[in-house]
Design a protein around this motif. Structure first.
Motif, short mmCIF file in Angstrom:
data_model
loop_
_atom_site.label_atom_id
_atom_site.label_comp_id
_atom_site.label_asym_id
_atom_site.label_seq_id
_atom_site.Cartn_x
_atom_site.Cartn_y
_atom_site.Cartn_z
N UNK A 118 -2.09 -3.15 8.50
CA UNK A 118 -2.33 -3.04 7.06
C UNK A 118 -3.53 -2.14 6.84
N UNK A 119 -3.37 -1.19 5.92
CA UNK A 119 -4.49 -0.39 5.43
C UNK A 119 -4.86 -0.97 4.07
N UNK A 120 -5.96 -1.75 4.00
CA UNK A 120 -6.27 -2.47 2.77
C UNK A 120 -6.90 -1.62 1.67
N UNK A 121 -7.33 -0.41 1.96
CA UNK A 121 -8.09 0.35 0.98
C UNK A 121 -7.37 1.59 0.45
N UNK A 122 -6.09 1.74 0.72
CA UNK A 122 -5.38 2.97 0.34
C UNK A 122 -5.12 3.03 -1.17
N UNK A 123 -4.58 1.97 -1.74
CA UNK A 123 -4.21 1.96 -3.15
C UNK A 123 -5.10 1.00 -3.92
N UNK A 124 -5.67 1.44 -5.03
CA UNK A 124 -6.56 0.56 -5.80
C UNK A 124 -5.84 -0.60 -6.46
N UNK A 125 -4.52 -0.50 -6.62
CA UNK A 125 -3.78 -1.56 -7.30
C UNK A 125 -3.01 -2.47 -6.34
N UNK A 126 -3.35 -2.39 -5.03
CA UNK A 126 -2.65 -3.20 -4.03
C UNK A 126 -3.64 -3.77 -3.02
N UNK A 127 -3.29 -4.92 -2.49
CA UNK A 127 -4.13 -5.54 -1.46
C UNK A 127 -4.02 -4.80 -0.14
#
Length: 131
Positions: free
Chosen positions: A97-106
């Motif tokens: 998991x890449x947790x920081x890619x999308x601001x609207x997703x965990x």
């Protein structure tokens, strides 16, 4: 009996990604790894009688230390290789998991569940990682 050992929410930084804003910048990655083993409970309280899962964490950290990955899928495959490097492991579930890619997703990631037999068959067929 199904016995599982897991490493949950293992977070580290690595070079990964294909976009210009990702190149040359370490990003947070999160791994969840489940190892299936034939025996969980040892006859006595002795570390030599159980799977010492430190190898999974330490080898993964060594893998990502200086290497650059374009895709999570390839990184996932390399972690699967590490997991099956232990002879007691009969199956794995690996999730990246890449947790920081999308601001609207965990987070955004991928998951693979594989038995040792499936893994070995893919390798024999040349349908696994090239290196």
């Amino acid at each position: 009996m199904l016995a599982e050992i897991f490493l949950r929410d293992f977070v580290f930084d690595c070079f990964i990604g294909i976009h210009d804003f990702e190149r040359g910048v370490r990003q947070r990655m999160q791994l969840n790894i489940v190892l299936q083993v034939a025996r969980m409970v040892p006859p006595r309280d002795d570390i030599a009688l159980v799977l010492d899962y430190d190898y999974l964490r330490l080898q993964t950290l060594a893998l990502v230390k200086d290497r650059v990955f374009e895709t999570q899928e390839y990184l996932l495959g390399k972690v699967v290789d590490i997991a099956f490097g232990h002879p007691a492991v009969s199956g794995v579930l690996v999730e990246t998991c890449k947790p920081d890619v999308y601001p609207d997703s965990a987070g955004v990631g991928c998951r693979l569940r594989l038995s040792r037999d499936e893994y070995q068959a893919l390798r024999r067929q040349g349908a696994w990682l090239a290196d």
